[in-house]
Design an enzyme around this catalytic site. Sequence first.
Site, short mmCIF file in Angstrom:
data_model
loop_
_atom_site.label_atom_id
_atom_site.label_comp_id
_atom_site.label_asym_id
_atom_site.label_seq_id
_atom_site.Cartn_x
_atom_site.Cartn_y
_atom_site.Cartn_z
N LYS A 139 0.81 -1.23 0.00
CA LYS A 139 0.00 0.00 0.00
C LYS A 139 0.85 1.28 0.00
CE LYS A 139 -4.14 -1.93 2.16
NZ LYS A 139 -5.12 -1.82 3.25
N ALA B 201 -3.54 0.37 8.95
CA ALA B 201 -5.01 0.35 8.92
C ALA B 201 -5.57 1.54 9.71
CB ALA B 201 -5.52 -0.96 9.49
N ARG C 8 0.26 0.34 21.55
CA ARG C 8 1.31 -0.26 22.37
C ARG C 8 2.54 0.64 22.35
NH1 ARG C 8 2.96 -6.09 20.23
NH2 ARG C 8 3.57 -4.82 18.46
P1 NDP Z 1 0.32 -2.96 10.91
O1 NDP Z 1 1.33 -4.04 10.98
O2 NDP Z 1 0.59 -1.74 10.10
O3 NDP Z 1 0.00 -2.42 12.41
C1 NDP Z 1 -0.23 -3.31 13.44
C2 NDP Z 1 -0.77 -2.58 14.67
O4 NDP Z 1 -1.15 -3.57 15.63
C3 NDP Z 1 0.23 -1.67 15.36
O5 NDP Z 1 -0.42 -0.58 15.92
C4 NDP Z 1 0.82 -2.59 16.45
O6 NDP Z 1 1.32 -1.90 17.57
C5 NDP Z 1 -0.44 -3.33 16.84
N1 NDP Z 1 -0.18 -4.65 17.47
C6 NDP Z 1 0.27 -5.77 16.85
N2 NDP Z 1 0.33 -6.78 17.73
C7 NDP Z 1 -0.08 -6.29 18.93
C8 NDP Z 1 -0.25 -6.84 20.22
N3 NDP Z 1 0.04 -8.12 20.49
N4 NDP Z 1 -0.72 -6.05 21.21
C9 NDP Z 1 -1.01 -4.75 20.97
N5 NDP Z 1 -0.87 -4.16 19.76
C10 NDP Z 1 -0.43 -4.92 18.76
O7 NDP Z 1 -1.04 -3.69 10.46
P2 NDP Z 1 -2.28 -3.01 9.71
O8 NDP Z 1 -2.54 -1.71 10.37
O9 NDP Z 1 -2.07 -3.04 8.26
O10 NDP Z 1 -3.49 -4.05 10.02
C11 NDP Z 1 -4.10 -4.14 11.29
C12 NDP Z 1 -5.33 -5.05 11.20
O11 NDP Z 1 -6.36 -4.46 10.41
C13 NDP Z 1 -5.04 -6.42 10.57
O12 NDP Z 1 -5.67 -7.40 11.38
C14 NDP Z 1 -5.72 -6.36 9.21
O13 NDP Z 1 -6.17 -7.62 8.79
C15 NDP Z 1 -6.89 -5.41 9.50
N6 NDP Z 1 -7.38 -4.71 8.30
C16 NDP Z 1 -8.69 -4.92 7.90
C17 NDP Z 1 -9.22 -4.27 6.80
C18 NDP Z 1 -10.63 -4.53 6.40
O14 NDP Z 1 -11.03 -4.14 5.28
N7 NDP Z 1 -11.45 -5.13 7.23
C19 NDP Z 1 -8.40 -3.33 5.99
C20 NDP Z 1 -7.05 -3.17 6.50
C21 NDP Z 1 -6.58 -3.84 7.60
P3 NDP Z 1 2.85 -1.30 17.59
O15 NDP Z 1 2.78 -0.04 16.80
O16 NDP Z 1 3.14 -1.09 19.00
O17 NDP Z 1 3.72 -2.35 16.93
#
Ligand code: NDP
Length: 276
Positions: free
Chosen positions: A66, A130, A151
């Site tokens: 993206k 996202a 986090r």
């Molecule tokens: P990224 O990898 O860009 O971001 C992940 C986020 O999750 C960060 O904020 C990270 O925190 C946090 N995170 C990950 N693991 C943990 C944990 N164990 N505890 C707390 N926080 C955690 O992923 P995306 O933003 O691209 O995607 C996020 C979700 O959204 C996915 O599940 C994806 O499938 C879903 N999604 C759904 C869409 C839809 O159309 N329904 C469209 C786009 C995404 P930190 O910054 O601290 O690492």
Amino acid sequence: MTDLYAVIGHPIAHSKSPLIHEAFAKQTNQDMRYEPILGPLDGFEATVHDLIAKGYKGVNVTVPFKFEAFKFAKQPSKRAIFAGAANTLSFADEVRADNTDGAGLVRDIEGNLKVSIAAKSILLIGAGGAAEGVLQPLLEAKPKLLVIANRTLEKAQDMVKKVERQKSDSPTTLTGCTFADLQSQQFDIVINATSAGLTETALPIPNSLFAKNCLAYDMMYGRETPFMQQARQNGAQVADGLGMLVEQAAEAFYIWRGVRPETRTVIQQIRNLPKA
Ligand code: NDP
């Protein structure tokens, strides 16, 4: 001649987008084909150049491309610029980019789930791609309060700064915090935009977070996450991200075809598919 579209990602086999766009095309009598393409991790641009040369009209872009898609485009929309990421490219005289994820989320919450965002208090959990993609459209729906909890605090604060830099005249109070700061706060809408559900990890959020009649929305779909279980146990109305997925696709379809498909039956159709 049949117009050609595709979704590029890595991995891509799991993608529901071809089924969704096929259903839209059938429903609206559009002569088009839409296929999944596994983009090589080091070859996104070459893949897009190849599709343009073959006469494709546009592509959707998913993880992990993206950000590259946004950089590749010559004409990004306002919402793509804010997110710094694009999920929809249109090939006209120049390559145009848009980000339809946020519009999809807002349409699902307000249109399908019938929960108004205006004047509500919202918690957005997560500060990854996202969360960034949905922030601007959420603010445009004019909530009273929007708290971004992550986090890694710095990432939530960066998102807040980005909005402030735009000198937005929004009526919303916007703040960033960590999970520890959420004690004794309650929200009308809680959106999980983290990927914690992928590993079945529970978020360290208090049970008291969910206000009366709260909507708890997990962007993940296809399974009940620990977040959804916790919200349900604490009286919230719970929704997964399937509606958002279909609505962001409908927005992309509208950009390409100028026709807005009906989404309810398609959401149901995808929900009824046998589990892989
Ligand atoms: P990224 O990898 O860009 O971001 C992940 C986020 O999750 C960060 O904020 C990270 O925190 C946090 N995170 C990950 N693991 C943990 C944990 N164990 N505890 C707390 N926080 C955690 O992923 P995306 O933003 O691209 O995607 C996020 C979700 O959204 C996915 O599940 C994806 O499938 C879903 N999604 C759904 C869409 C839809 O159309 N329904 C469209 C786009 C995404 P930190 O910054 O601290 O690492």
